[in-house]
Structures are given as C-alpha cells and as structure tokens.
Motif scaffolding. Structure first.
Motif, PDB file in Angstrom:
ATOM      1  N   GLU A  13      59.034 -22.131   5.704  1.00 45.40           N
ATOM      2  CA  GLU A  13      59.331 -23.560   5.663  1.00 45.40           C
ATOM      3  C   GLU A  13      60.751 -23.804   5.141  1.00 45.40           C
ATOM      4  OE1 GLU A  13      57.475 -27.790   4.033  1.00 45.40           O
ATOM      5  OE2 GLU A  13      56.467 -25.923   3.472  1.00 45.40           O
ATOM      6  N   ILE A  14      61.194 -22.988   4.198  1.00 42.34           N
ATOM      7  CA  ILE A  14      62.558 -23.103   3.671  1.00 42.34           C
ATOM      8  C   ILE A  14      63.569 -22.768   4.768  1.00 42.34           C
ATOM      9  CG2 ILE A  14      64.218 -22.094   2.052  1.00 42.34           C
ATOM     10  CD1 ILE A  14      61.759 -21.741   0.123  1.00 42.34           C
ATOM     11  N   ILE A  15      63.344 -21.689   5.492  1.00 41.75           N
ATOM     12  CA  ILE A  15      64.242 -21.302   6.588  1.00 41.75           C
ATOM     13  C   ILE A  15      64.314 -22.418   7.629  1.00 41.75           C
ATOM     14  CG2 ILE A  15      64.548 -19.686   8.515  1.00 41.75           C
ATOM     15  CD1 ILE A  15      63.190 -17.556   6.608  1.00 41.75           C
ATOM     16  N   THR A  16      63.171 -22.996   7.978  1.00 47.38           N
ATOM     17  CA  THR A  16      63.127 -24.098   8.946  1.00 47.38           C
ATOM     18  C   THR A  16      63.898 -25.313   8.435  1.00 47.38           C
ATOM     19  OG1 THR A  16      61.031 -23.328   9.839  1.00 47.38           O
ATOM     20  CG2 THR A  16      61.581 -25.637  10.224  1.00 47.38           C
ATOM     21  N   SER A  65      66.244 -27.665  -0.678  1.00 50.50           N
ATOM     22  CA  SER A  65      66.247 -26.318  -1.233  1.00 50.50           C
ATOM     23  C   SER A  65      67.669 -25.908  -1.581  1.00 50.50           C
ATOM     24  CB  SER A  65      65.648 -25.317  -0.242  1.00 50.50           C
ATOM     25  OG  SER A  65      65.591 -24.026  -0.799  1.00 50.50           O
ATOM     26  N   ILE A  66      67.776 -25.106  -2.630  1.00 51.06           N
ATOM     27  CA  ILE A  66      69.051 -24.493  -3.012  1.00 51.06           C
ATOM     28  C   ILE A  66      68.809 -23.020  -3.281  1.00 51.06           C
ATOM     29  CG2 ILE A  66      69.998 -26.624  -3.996  1.00 51.06           C
ATOM     30  CD1 ILE A  66      69.487 -25.385  -6.796  1.00 51.06           C
ATOM     31  N   ILE A  67      69.858 -22.234  -3.094  1.00 49.31           N
ATOM     32  CA  ILE A  67      69.793 -20.808  -3.396  1.00 49.31           C
ATOM     33  C   ILE A  67      70.922 -20.478  -4.366  1.00 49.31           C
ATOM     34  CG2 ILE A  67      69.973 -18.468  -2.468  1.00 49.31           C
ATOM     35  CD1 ILE A  67      68.707 -19.533   0.118  1.00 49.31           C
ATOM     36  N   LEU A  68      70.556 -19.805  -5.443  1.00 48.06           N
ATOM     37  CA  LEU A  68      71.503 -19.348  -6.452  1.00 48.06           C
ATOM     38  C   LEU A  68      71.401 -17.832  -6.529  1.00 48.06           C
ATOM     39  CD1 LEU A  68      70.340 -22.111  -8.812  1.00 48.06           C
ATOM     40  CD2 LEU A  68      72.765 -21.801  -8.315  1.00 48.06           C
ATOM     41  N   SER A  69      72.518 -17.139  -6.304  1.00 52.00           N
ATOM     42  CA  SER A  69      72.502 -15.673  -6.313  1.00 52.00           C
ATOM     43  C   SER A  69      73.587 -15.142  -7.245  1.00 52.00           C
ATOM     44  CB  SER A  69      72.697 -15.122  -4.899  1.00 52.00           C
ATOM     45  OG  SER A  69      73.917 -15.569  -4.346  1.00 52.00           O
ATOM     46  N   ARG A  70      73.242 -14.048  -7.913  1.00 49.70           N
ATOM     47  CA  ARG A  70      74.164 -13.442  -8.876  1.00 49.70           C
ATOM     48  C   ARG A  70      75.364 -12.829  -8.165  1.00 49.70           C
ATOM     49  NH1 ARG A  70      73.303 -12.266 -13.956  1.00 49.70           N
ATOM     50  NH2 ARG A  70      71.035 -12.293 -13.720  1.00 49.70           N
ATOM     51  N   MET A  71      76.530 -13.014  -8.776  1.00 48.46           N
ATOM     52  CA  MET A  71      77.743 -12.331  -8.350  1.00 48.46           C
ATOM     53  C   MET A  71      77.948 -11.175  -9.328  1.00 48.46           C
ATOM     54  SD  MET A  71      80.127 -15.615  -7.418  1.00 48.46           S
ATOM     55  CE  MET A  71      81.516 -14.638  -6.876  1.00 48.46           C
ATOM     56  N   HIS A  72      78.388 -10.044  -8.828  1.00 44.22           N
ATOM     57  CA  HIS A  72      78.559  -8.856  -9.657  1.00 44.22           C
ATOM     58  C   HIS A  72      80.044  -8.582  -9.860  1.00 44.22           C
ATOM     59  CE1 HIS A  72      74.278  -7.929  -9.459  1.00 44.22           C
ATOM     60  NE2 HIS A  72      74.350  -8.374  -8.217  1.00 44.22           N
ATOM     61  N   PHE A  73      80.487  -8.718 -11.116  1.00 48.17           N
ATOM     62  CA  PHE A  73      81.881  -8.485 -11.476  1.00 48.17           C
ATOM     63  C   PHE A  73      82.025  -7.127 -12.148  1.00 48.17           C
ATOM     64  CE2 PHE A  73      81.824 -12.994 -10.889  1.00 48.17           C
ATOM     65  CZ  PHE A  73      83.092 -13.302 -10.424  1.00 48.17           C
ATOM     66  N   PRO A  74      83.227  -6.524 -12.084  1.00 49.86           N
ATOM     67  CA  PRO A  74      83.428  -5.200 -12.676  1.00 49.86           C
ATOM     68  C   PRO A  74      83.027  -5.110 -14.157  1.00 49.86           C
ATOM     69  CG  PRO A  74      85.308  -5.760 -11.308  1.00 49.86           C
ATOM     70  CD  PRO A  74      84.432  -6.984 -11.372  1.00 49.86           C
ATOM     71  N   LYS A  75      83.226  -6.186 -14.920  1.00 47.06           N
ATOM     72  CA  LYS A  75      82.895  -6.153 -16.346  1.00 47.06           C
ATOM     73  C   LYS A  75      81.543  -6.803 -16.649  1.00 47.06           C
ATOM     74  CE  LYS A  75      87.656  -5.917 -17.887  1.00 47.06           C
ATOM     75  NZ  LYS A  75      88.728  -6.599 -18.619  1.00 47.06           N
ATOM     76  N   GLY A  76      80.787  -7.158 -15.624  1.00 49.41           N
ATOM     77  CA  GLY A  76      79.433  -7.644 -15.821  1.00 49.41           C
ATOM     78  C   GLY A  76      79.284  -9.089 -16.256  1.00 49.41           C
ATOM     79  N   GLU A  77      80.300  -9.922 -16.057  1.00 50.43           N
ATOM     80  CA  GLU A  77      80.184 -11.328 -16.411  1.00 50.43           C
ATOM     81  C   GLU A  77      78.997 -11.963 -15.694  1.00 50.43           C
ATOM     82  OE1 GLU A  77      84.528 -10.293 -17.002  1.00 50.43           O
ATOM     83  OE2 GLU A  77      83.013  -9.863 -15.494  1.00 50.43           O
ATOM     84  N   ASP A  78      78.376 -12.931 -16.360  1.00 50.68           N
ATOM     85  CA  ASP A  78      77.153 -13.552 -15.847  1.00 50.68           C
ATOM     86  C   ASP A  78      77.502 -14.811 -15.056  1.00 50.68           C
ATOM     87  OD1 ASP A  78      74.449 -13.580 -15.451  1.00 50.68           O
ATOM     88  OD2 ASP A  78      73.929 -14.127 -17.500  1.00 50.68           O
ATOM     89  N   VAL A  79      77.688 -14.620 -13.738  1.00 51.05           N
ATOM     90  CA  VAL A  79      78.125 -15.693 -12.846  1.00 51.05           C
ATOM     91  C   VAL A  79      77.187 -15.739 -11.638  1.00 51.05           C
ATOM     92  CG1 VAL A  79      80.024 -16.557 -11.402  1.00 51.05           C
ATOM     93  CG2 VAL A  79      80.522 -15.377 -13.552  1.00 51.05           C
TER      94      VAL A  79
END
Length: 179
Positions: A13-16, A65-79
């Motif tokens: 349903e989200i994809i639709t 609907s919204i999607i929130l996904s982690r970004m991976h930084f070299p020093k591990g910042e939480d973004v």
C-alpha cells in the motif's frame, strides 16, 4: 488521523501511494521510478535502526508516508536522510505531510540522531524547520543536480557542525537519477 511506524504488511500500500502521488504530480515515469525506490527501501534488509518508514492513516487507508534512512559517514556521525515523502493527492493542503515529518523527526531526536538532511523544495521543508546547507557542511552522497535543494535540520543542538567526508546512503538511493 493516525501517525505511526509502518509495518511490513503495509509495504504494498505504501508503494502504491508513492506511485500514484508522484504519477499525479510528475507523470507516470516519475511515479514508477519513485515506486521502485520505495520498493527497494522496504524490501532491502537493513539494520533495524537504519530505516524508519512512517505512515499517516485515516479510517480506511494510508494517506501519507515518509522514509528516513541512515547516512554512513567515515567518522560515524548520526545523520539521517528524509526521502521520499508522499501524501495522497486528495489529501494535500491538510498538514498531513508536515505532521508526518514532525512525528518522524521527533522519533529520531528521541534516539539521539544529530541531523536530518533532505533534498527537495525549500518552500515546503522550511515549514518543518529545514534550512539550506552547503556541501562544505555536509557532503551529499552523490552529485546534486539542484544544489539549492540540499537542506538540513539539527535535532540535538541549535546549529549543524560541519561533517567531513563523503557519506554512503542506503543502497536504494545509489542511483544518480534521484539526485
């Protein structure tokens, strides 16, 4: 209206919703492309805290609907990256998208996430606290076709500290067409 984390039973349903919403505003090709992105998100294995899909529901259906996904930084910042966002065309202008984004941001803030970035319309996202940033503050994972749309919001402090290094984003977003 209910605002909550999505369950796997809601994936189709989200994809639709995303397909129809983007097809209505941008055309069938865009609707299909965003539906593929959302499908890739919800079908790809990820660590539990790396992906958050929120939905807004009325009595009968998912209307946002919204999607929130982690970004991976070299020093591990939480973004995290907020993208994509959809509200059913017949529900536009009711504040559903803004409320949904605020619910998602509050959940991430409670988890200690430092910053949320997105790539989109500053006129819309400024209503929920996003402001333009430049890539000297936070680099985008791929080349931006519209650099003015690179915007962010700090969740734990009043400003955004520069983050060094190029991030990796979810595999679902590793397509230059999205940027």
């Amino acid at each position: 209206m209910n605002y909550l984390l999505a369950t796997p039973l809601q994936n189709e349903e989200i994809i639709t919703l995303f397909r129809q919403t983007f097809a209505n505003s941008e055309g069938k090709e865009e609707g299909d492309m965003i539906a593929k992105l959302v499908s890739d998100f919800v079908s790809s294995p990820s660590k539990e805290d790396d992906l958050h899909v929120f939905v807004a529901t009325d009595e009968t259906r998912i209307v946002g609907s919204i999607i929130l996904s982690r970004m991976h930084f070299p020093k591990g910042e939480d973004v995290f990256l907020l993208s994509p966002v959809a509200v059913a065309t017949d529900c536009h202008g009711q504040g559903i998208g803004q409320t949904l984004i605020n619910v998602g941001l509050a959940a991430l803030k409670a988890q200690g996430v430092a910053v949320v970035v997105t790539y989109g319309d500053i006129n819309f996202y400024s209503k929920v606290g996003f402001a333009p940033i430049c890539e000297t503050q936070i680099q985008a994972p791929l080349t931006l076709s519209y650099p003015e749309g690179w915007i962010a919001q700090p969740l734990q402090r009043d400003n955004i500290e520069p983050i060094s290094g190029k991030p990796r984003c979810s595999a679902a977003l590793n397509n230059p067409d999205y940027w």
